[in-house]
Structure formats: structure tokens, C-alpha cells
Design a protein around this motif. Structure first.
Motif, PDB file in Angstrom:
ATOM      1  N   HIS A   1       0.828  -1.204   0.000  1.00 20.00           N
ATOM      2  CA  HIS A   1       0.000   0.000   0.000  1.00 20.00           C
ATOM      3  C   HIS A   1       0.867   1.260   0.000  1.00 20.00           C
ATOM      4  CE1 HIS A   1      -3.741   2.162   0.476  1.00 20.00           C
ATOM      5  NE2 HIS A   1      -3.232   2.850   1.492  1.00 20.00           N
ATOM      6  N   LEU A   2       1.950   1.219   0.755  1.00 14.10           N
ATOM      7  CA  LEU A   2       2.893   2.344   0.762  1.00 14.10           C
ATOM      8  C   LEU A   2       3.456   2.591  -0.626  1.00 14.10           C
ATOM      9  CD1 LEU A   2       5.108   2.142   3.980  1.00 14.10           C
ATOM     10  CD2 LEU A   2       3.948   4.162   3.092  1.00 14.10           C
ATOM     11  N   ARG A   3       3.777   1.513  -1.316  1.00 13.45           N
ATOM     12  CA  ARG A   3       4.330   1.651  -2.673  1.00 13.45           C
ATOM     13  C   ARG A   3       3.339   2.383  -3.576  1.00 13.45           C
ATOM     14  NH1 ARG A   3       8.487  -1.174  -4.460  1.00 13.45           N
ATOM     15  NH2 ARG A   3       8.179  -2.750  -2.849  1.00 13.45           N
ATOM     16  N   THR A   4       2.062   2.083  -3.403  1.00 14.37           N
ATOM     17  CA  THR A   4       1.024   2.759  -4.190  1.00 14.37           C
ATOM     18  C   THR A   4       0.938   4.241  -3.824  1.00 14.37           C
ATOM     19  OG1 THR A   4      -0.240   0.705  -4.290  1.00 14.37           O
ATOM     20  CG2 THR A   4      -1.418   2.731  -4.777  1.00 14.37           C
ATOM     21  N   LEU A   5       0.963   4.535  -2.528  1.00 20.34           N
ATOM     22  CA  LEU A   5       0.867   5.926  -2.071  1.00 20.34           C
ATOM     23  C   LEU A   5       2.048   6.770  -2.543  1.00 20.34           C
ATOM     24  CD1 LEU A   5      -0.349   5.449   1.632  1.00 20.34           C
ATOM     25  CD2 LEU A   5      -1.715   6.184  -0.327  1.00 20.34           C
ATOM     26  N   LEU A   6       3.218   6.140  -2.670  1.00 19.87           N
ATOM     27  CA  LEU A   6       4.440   6.870  -3.017  1.00 19.87           C
ATOM     28  C   LEU A   6       4.695   6.915  -4.521  1.00 19.87           C
ATOM     29  CD1 LEU A   6       6.775   5.552  -0.169  1.00 19.87           C
ATOM     30  CD2 LEU A   6       5.887   7.867  -0.419  1.00 19.87           C
ATOM     31  N   TYR A   7       3.801   6.320  -5.310  1.00 19.48           N
ATOM     32  CA  TYR A   7       4.012   6.282  -6.749  1.00 19.48           C
ATOM     33  C   TYR A   7       4.110   7.701  -7.323  1.00 19.48           C
ATOM     34  CZ  TYR A   7       3.361   5.346 -11.701  1.00 19.48           C
ATOM     35  OH  TYR A   7       3.532   5.296 -13.067  1.00 19.48           O
ATOM     36  N   GLY A   8       5.195   7.965  -8.018  1.00 13.92           N
ATOM     37  CA  GLY A   8       5.396   9.260  -8.662  1.00 13.92           C
ATOM     38  C   GLY A   8       5.812  10.377  -7.732  1.00 13.92           C
ATOM     39  N   LYS A   9       5.988  10.104  -6.436  1.00 13.69           N
ATOM     40  CA  LYS A   9       6.347  11.156  -5.476  1.00 13.69           C
ATOM     41  C   LYS A   9       7.862  11.235  -5.287  1.00 13.69           C
ATOM     42  CE  LYS A   9       2.080  11.075  -2.748  1.00 13.69           C
ATOM     43  NZ  LYS A   9       1.652  12.423  -3.118  1.00 13.69           N
ATOM     44  N   GLN A  10       8.311  12.441  -4.911  1.00 13.53           N
ATOM     45  CA  GLN A  10       9.723  12.668  -4.597  1.00 13.53           C
ATOM     46  C   GLN A  10       9.862  12.694  -3.077  1.00 13.53           C
ATOM     47  OE1 GLN A  10      10.597  16.322  -6.737  1.00 13.53           O
ATOM     48  NE2 GLN A  10      11.492  15.155  -8.422  1.00 13.53           N
ATOM     49  N   VAL A  11      10.212  11.538  -2.512  1.00 14.19           N
ATOM     50  CA  VAL A  11      10.265  11.380  -1.063  1.00 14.19           C
ATOM     51  C   VAL A  11      11.609  10.783  -0.662  1.00 14.19           C
ATOM     52  CG1 VAL A  11       9.206  10.218   0.928  1.00 14.19           C
ATOM     53  CG2 VAL A  11       7.764  11.091  -0.900  1.00 14.19           C
ATOM     54  N   LEU A  12      12.155  11.263   0.443  1.00 13.78           N
ATOM     55  CA  LEU A  12      13.352  10.661   1.024  1.00 13.78           C
ATOM     56  C   LEU A  12      12.908   9.741   2.154  1.00 13.78           C
ATOM     57  CD1 LEU A  12      16.425  10.388   1.362  1.00 13.78           C
ATOM     58  CD2 LEU A  12      16.344  12.361   2.906  1.00 13.78           C
ATOM     59  N   LEU A  13      13.274   8.465   2.057  1.00 13.77           N
ATOM     60  CA  LEU A  13      12.915   7.470   3.063  1.00 13.77           C
ATOM     61  C   LEU A  13      14.161   7.158   3.885  1.00 13.77           C
ATOM     62  CD1 LEU A  13      10.991   5.096   0.617  1.00 13.77           C
ATOM     63  CD2 LEU A  13      10.030   6.933   1.989  1.00 13.77           C
ATOM     64  N   VAL A  14      14.164   7.577   5.156  1.00 17.35           N
ATOM     65  CA  VAL A  14      15.314   7.344   6.032  1.00 17.35           C
ATOM     66  C   VAL A  14      15.009   6.144   6.924  1.00 17.35           C
ATOM     67  CG1 VAL A  14      16.876   8.331   7.733  1.00 17.35           C
ATOM     68  CG2 VAL A  14      15.793   9.821   6.045  1.00 17.35           C
ATOM     69  N   VAL A  15      15.840   5.109   6.819  1.00 14.48           N
ATOM     70  CA  VAL A  15      15.676   3.909   7.649  1.00 14.48           C
ATOM     71  C   VAL A  15      16.931   3.793   8.506  1.00 14.48           C
ATOM     72  CG1 VAL A  15      15.070   1.471   7.685  1.00 14.48           C
ATOM     73  CG2 VAL A  15      14.369   2.891   5.750  1.00 14.48           C
ATOM     74  N   ASP A  16      16.778   4.124   9.768  1.00 16.57           N
ATOM     75  CA  ASP A  16      17.902   4.257  10.696  1.00 16.57           C
ATOM     76  C   ASP A  16      18.161   2.952  11.456  1.00 16.57           C
ATOM     77  OD1 ASP A  16      19.870   5.590  12.206  1.00 16.57           O
ATOM     78  OD2 ASP A  16      18.425   6.109  13.763  1.00 16.57           O
ATOM     79  N   ASP A  17      19.452   2.674  11.690  1.00 16.22           N
ATOM     80  CA  ASP A  17      19.896   1.562  12.544  1.00 16.22           C
ATOM     81  C   ASP A  17      19.376   0.210  12.044  1.00 16.22           C
ATOM     82  OD1 ASP A  17      21.308   0.470  14.653  1.00 16.22           O
ATOM     83  OD2 ASP A  17      19.671   0.680  16.080  1.00 16.22           O
ATOM     84  N   VAL A  18      19.761  -0.136  10.832  1.00 18.34           N
ATOM     85  CA  VAL A  18      19.370  -1.423  10.239  1.00 18.34           C
ATOM     86  C   VAL A  18      20.387  -2.494  10.644  1.00 18.34           C
ATOM     87  CG1 VAL A  18      19.012  -2.675   8.085  1.00 18.34           C
ATOM     88  CG2 VAL A  18      18.221  -0.303   8.302  1.00 18.34           C
TER      89      VAL A  18
END
Length: 662
Positions: A72-89
Motif C-alpha cells: 500500500h505504501l508503494r502505491t501511495l508513493l508512486y510518482g512522489k519525490q520522497v526521502l525514506l530514512v531507515v535508521d539503525d538497520v
């Protein structure tokens, strides 16, 4: 694109990622926003994904599984310019559900040594001597003398210039520990740790091993300064999830002390660099959080023996992980009448984490019972409690956890598992139906009468799928909401894509909160000149003109010139006249301009109505307005215009009546 910042624990990876996220150029590049999630060794992934979904404005979707939430997130982010920060992996598999951006988005990862596939690697180096001295000088209450600078530089070299170690050292120096004594104790502790041989040669390179021992030695030296009671209190912090905000009220329950005592303990730990400053709570109170390395140490102490097996080891609590969580839950249950969880007071922590602690305590049945329990009115007690504090999304996260546990139990108890999953499916269906069926007027009335808190009204507005319904619900609660709720309300309004509805609710918000007016005008300027419908009763005028006319009376004087500039940019003359007439009531110098534009209108009916509106303020225009009205060919339009004029010129009533009869 995926970029990964690699480095030792305590070297500053998260700080660098935070600085990048706050950089103005990066925020401009990623105009649709920046999303952040901190994972840690054992992340609770579904609530983190749900948080991103809600941050993107979708409060209606209620995921109960990680994969569906990620899709669902992939659908919401389609075509958007967003920075996704995933900390401490720690585990590359944990990252997979968060790699959902479009081609215009980027993912920024921080990790110690997880192998992130297809990532551009950036290795973060340690600080220089000068940087280390600057950092320590900022943490000390008195400036470093020349001799102390040399000693500080020597210590910084010993700890590998790791910023977290330097901060811990500075706090001890501030408490009166001499540099030479601190250095001697540090070296002795490193020797002791090396003798224990905590890391095998294949597990970690020698240089990294030396720095890890240095950091661990600094931690232990800081903890050795604590009293036995303070050390016990620090160990109990190992029970909370990683990177969670600790509130004073929650700490009071955890340590079984008064709220005031809990605040004092937390401030002491902050002064000793054992905890970090967290985000402020809505009521303005401070909160705290733990660096993941400190959290690791607290977790170790939680399960370490009360009587250390080796010399120099710290005393632990001697509990198993499950026992610690069970004890913590017992502390909270004592605060409820008859053990009913839904009666708990919101302390800024437990409502978000109760089912997580139940799972850690190995009590899945307690979660199922929690979601089944009815209150005195026969309603779902936990849902009502979450809803009352404006956190229905928290209930949905708990529902997802219970659903997963039910599925996991299928092989052992298939009949019970099937019953539970059907029940949870029905609950989710009920939630979807409920959110869209509460009228805005009822939401406002419930908040006004104190039956609901404003946060509860906002939570319902957030779940409304229809953008107009969402705008109307927010507008209904605005007169009764506290200022502390303003940032969340503005964020929710910003997620309404339609600029018309957004400007409508923003203008309502600006009346009690004038600092919002610049945002209102900016939003109105974004409105395309589309035409009205029955909900806003624009009578054929453009939305932008209607919006300007609606705010004209309440608009503060300092923003009038901005509104006039926006009005003059409206291409359609009839629309421009609507806004000009409304603004001229505030700025009389606009009447000649409004009259001039009105005289240029081709449509007789529009010209007649506009002249009639102007004549109410410029009486000399009445003859012209009446003459133009009499020239309107369409009888219906002529009758309507004559009726409007007759309200101000009673002698016109017979003529208006005659035309109407025809």
C-alpha cells in the motif's frame, strides 16, 4: 537509489542522517516529504509502516500484515519525490518492506555492518583531534586549560575519537573526576574487557574491536558512578523498545516512584549522558530516549545476575526477558480498577506499547482478551479507550498484532485461530464503516460539549475518505481545540489534496490562530479556476474568487495587500469582480476598480448583479444598475436581478413582481 551510511556504534550515523534530513536543499529536492523509521535489532515493523501510511494522509487503510502495508505504501508513493530514512538497520531483510519509493525517491540507510544489496556505501570516519576537543569543550561547564587540553586529547585518542564516548567522559569530568584518574580507570577497564575476549578475531576487525572496547569501557565507567538504586533504575530501561520516547509518567510506573522523583532521575541520567533528549510532548513536558548502545547495555543488565560472576562486572536484575515484561505489566495493572486495561490513564507511552509488552512477556492470550473485553456500556473497552484519547490508529496496530498471533497459532489450535481471525476481520470492517458515517456537525457538537476531546474529533476527521468531509470535520472542531493540537491539525490539512477544501478549512483555522493566514493565502493562490457545486454554494463563481470573498471580512489588515494581488491575478473578469467587491468592503479604494471591471462584463445578468452589489456602497451607481438590469433579455435573470435591487430600492418592487409573473 539507496545510500547507506556505515560506521561503528556511537560514531554519529544517526546524527548525520538527521542533519541531511533537515538540510534545506535536500528538503527542496524531496518536495513531497521525508519519512523516518528507526529499526534496531528487533524492530516492530507493522506499526512503523502504519505510521508512514498515516503520515502520507491515508488514515482509512488499516493494515494487519507487513506485506500488505508495504504494498500500500508503494502505491501511495508512486510518482512522489520522497526521502525514506531507515535508521539503525541490523538485518537487510528488515529493510525490504521500507524500500517502497518510486524512481524519483531515495532511501537513506544507517547501519553498522548489515550488507544492504544494491546500495551506495558511505563509510563514516572518526572525528579529528580538534573536533573531539571542541565537542568536549561544549559539554563542559568550564573552559579547558592548556594542560587539560593535552589530557583530553590523550583520552580522545584512547577512545578512538568516538563522540558518544567523549560526551560520557566530559560528564564525568564535570562531576569532578580528574583527567588522569579517568584515563587510568579507562585503561584498566579496557584491559579487563580485552581479557574477557568478547569478540572473536573473525567477528570484528582489530581496529573496530579496539574502539568497541573503548566505548564499552566508557559506558561501564559511567555506570560505576551510579548508586546501586540508580544502576537498578538504569537496568529497567532495557525493557522499553529501541528509540522510544520515555515520559516522566511512564518512568514513575517503571521505577515505582512519584512523578516528580521520576523527572529528577531522568534529568540526572541526561546530565550523565546516559539518556538523550527526546521530542517534547503535546503538553510541553520533556521526554527522553536512549542511544541504541546504551539500550543494549541496559538490556544486558536486565538479565545479568544480581551477584556478578567476575570481578569488575556490574550487578544486574537477574530476570529473564519475559519475567521483566511480566513484572512491568503487573505495575501497570495495579493502577487499574479490577485489572481492566481500558481504564488506564494515558501517560504518553503505555497505550502505544501495551500489546508489544504482552507479546514480549509471552502472553498472547492477554492480547486476545484485551481486544475482547467490554466496558460497562457493553462496547469494546480497548477501542473506546484508544478512541477517547485520539489514538484509534493504535487500536488498529494492536489489531494487526493480534491477527498475526492468531495466524501463528493455527498449527497448535486451528479452531481457535479461525475464530479469532474471523473476529478481527469483522472488527476491521466495522472500523471502516464507522469512520465515514459520522456527520461533521456531530463531531463538532461532541467536542463542544466535552463528550469527546479535540484529539478524538481530529482522529475521526483523519479517517474520513472524502476530502470535503475531512475538511468539514476539522472545521467543526477548530473553535474548541487547544493550540497544542495545531501542528497535527495543520499536518492533516496539508494532506488534503484539493486546494479548495484545504483553503476552506485553513481559513476556519486562521480565525483563532492568526499565524496560519499566510498559509491560507498561499493555498488560495494554488486554486485552479474551477466552478462551484452545491456544497460551497458558489453560484457559478470560481473557487478562488469564492475563497477570497469568504476570508475578506476576517482577514487581518497586514494581509489585505496580498489578497488584492491574488485577486488581480484572476483571469476571468466576472470572478475577479466577486473578490474585488468583497475586499472593497475592507479597502474602499478598491470600489472604482471594481466598478470599472464590472462595466466591462459582457454577461448582462452578471453585470447587473455586480452593479447592484456595488451600488449598496456607492449609491450614485443605482441608476446605472437599474438600467442594465432592465436590459437583461432572459426573464428569469431579469426578475432575480430586479428582486435584489428592490431590497434596496422599494419603488422597484412592482416592476420585479410584474416581470416575475411573466
Amino acid at each position: 537509489m539507496v545510500s547507506a551510511i556505515y560506521g561503528l556504534g556511537g560514531i554519529g550515523k544517526s546524527v548525520l542522517a538527521s542533519k541531511l534530513a533537515l538540510d534545506s536543499e535536500i528538503q527542496t529536492r524531496f518536495g513531497d516529504g521525508i519519512l523516518w523509521a528507526t529499526l534496531g535489532q528487533t524492530p516492530d515493523i507493522l506499526p512503523l509502516l502504519s505510521g508512514w501510511i498515516q503520515a502520507l494522509g491515508d488514515h482509512d487503510y488499516k493494515p494487519t500484515a507487513i506485506q500488505s502495508a508495504s504494498n500500500h505504501l508503494r502505491t501511495l508513493l508512486y510518482g512522489k519525490q520522497v526521502l525514506l530514512v531507515v535508521d539503525d538497520v541490523w538485518n537487510p531483510e528488515h529493510l525490504t518492506p521500507f524500500r517502497v519509493g518510486s524512481e524519483q525517491s531515495c532511501v537513506l540507510v544507517t547501519t553498522r555492518e548489515a550488507r544492504i544489496p544494491n546500495a551506495h556505501r558511505y563509510d563514516l570516519d572518526v572525528m579529528t583531534v580538534d573536533q573531539a576537543l571542541t565537542l568536549m569543550a561544549k559539554k563542559l561547564s568550564a573552559p579547558l586549560e592548556e594542560t587539560a587540553k593535552e589530557q583530553a586529547a590523550a583520552f580522545a585518542n584512547c577512545v578512538g575519537y568516538l563522540p558518544l564516548a567523549l560526551e560520557l567522559a566530559a560528564s564525568q569530568i564535570d562531576e569532578g573526576v580528574p583527567w588522569d584518574e579517568l584515563l587510568d580507570e579507562f585503561k584498566a577497564e579496557v584491559v579487563r574487557l580485552e581479557a574477557l575476549d568478547l569478540y572473536s578475531p573473525n567477528e570484528i576487525p582489530d581496529d573496530a574491536k579496539r574502539r568497541n572496547y573503548s566505548l564499552l569501557a566508557c559506558f561501564r565507567l559511567s555506570l560505576q558512578q551510579l548508586s546501586p538504586e540508580q544502576l537498578r533504575q538504569f537496568a529497567w530501561l532495557g525493557i522499553v523498545p529501541e528509540d522510544v520516547n520515555l515520559t516522566q509518567a511512564m518512568a514513575a510506573t517503571l521505577w515505582q516512584v512519584t512523578s516528580r522523583q521520576a523527572g529528577s532521575i531522568l534529568r540526572t541520567f541526561r546530565a550523565k549522558a546516559l539518556v538523550l533528549q527526546g521530542v517534547k510532548q503535546p503538553d510541553g513536558r520533556a521526554s527522553y530516549r536512549m542511544h541504541d548502545l546504551m539500550h543494549d547495555l541496559a538490556q544486558q543488565l536486565l538479565t545479568s545476575p544480581t551477584m556478578p560472576e567476575r570481578e569488575g562486572e556490574l550487578s544486574g536484575l537477574g530476570l529473564t526477558k519475559a519475567e521483566a515484561h511480566q513484572q512491568f505489566l503487573a505495575y501497570y495493572k495495579e493502577k487499574t480498577p479490577h485489572g481492566r486495561w481500558y481504564t488506564l490513564t494515558d501517560d504518553g507511552y503505555i497505550y502505544d506499547r501495551l500489546t508489544w509488552h504482552m507479546e514480549q512477556a509471552q502472553q498472547p492470550q492477554a492480547i486476545h482478551q484485551l481486544l475482547k473485553e467490554s466496558n460497562d456500556q457493553g462496547r469494546n473497552g480497548w477501542y473506546e479507550a484508544c478512541d477517547a484519547i485520539g489514538k484509534p490508529a493504535g487500536f488498529v496496530n494492536d489489531l494487526g498484532r493480534a491477527w498475526r498471533l492468531a495466524i501463528d497459532s493455527y498449527s497448535a489450535t486451528p479452531n481457535d485461530a479461525v475464530v479469532l481471525t474471523f473476529r478481527y476481520a469483522l472488527i476491521r470492517t466495522s472500523l471502516n464503516s464507522l469512520a465515514s458515517n459520522i456527520p461533521a456537525e456531530l463531531v463538532g457538537a461532541l467536542v463542544e460539549k466535552g463528550i469527546w476531546q479535540a484529539t478524538q474529533g481530529l482522529a475521526y476527521a483523519q479517517q474520513a475518505q472524502d476530502p470535503w468531509h475531512r475538511a468539514a470535520c476539522i472545521s467543526a472542531i477548530v473553535p474548541y481545540m487547544p493550540k497544542a493540537l495545531l501542528p497535527e491539525v495543520q499536518s492533516t490539512i496539508g494532506q488534503i489534496n484539493d486546494a479548495v477544501y484545504r483553503s476552506y478549512v485553513l481559513s476556519k483555522l486562521a480565525e483563532p490562530f492568526p499565524e496560519v493566514w499566510p498559509t491560507v493565502l498561499n493555498t488560495i493562490q494554488q486554486i485552479q479556476d474551477r466552478y462551484g457545486d452545491h456544497r460551497t454554494q458558489t453560484q457559478g463563481f470560481s473557487y478562488r474568487a469564492y475563497a477570497l470573498a469568504q476570508i475578506a471580512e476576517a482577514l487581518p489588515s497586514q494581509y489585505l495587500s496580498d489578497a488584492i494581488d491574488i485577486t488581480r491575478q484572476i483571469q476571468d473578469a466576472a470572478d475577479r469582480v466577486v473578490a474585488l467587491i468583497a475586499l472593497a468592503k475592507r479597502e474602499r479604494q478598491l470600489w472604482p476598480e471594481a466598478l470599472e471591471v464590472t462595466r466591462q462584463l459582457n454577461a448582462e445578468s452578471y453585470r447587473a448583479l455586480a452593479l447592484g452589489a456595488i451600488a449598496q456602497h456607492l449609491p450614485e451607481v443605482w441608476p446605472e444598475a437599474l438600467e442594465v438590469t432592465r436590459q437583461i433579455n432572459a426573464e428569469y435573470d431579469r426578475a432575480r436581478a430586479l428582486g435584489a435591487i428592490a431590497q434596496h430600492l422599494p419603488e422597484v418592487w412592482p416592476e420585479a413582481l410584474e416581470v416575475t409573473r411573466q
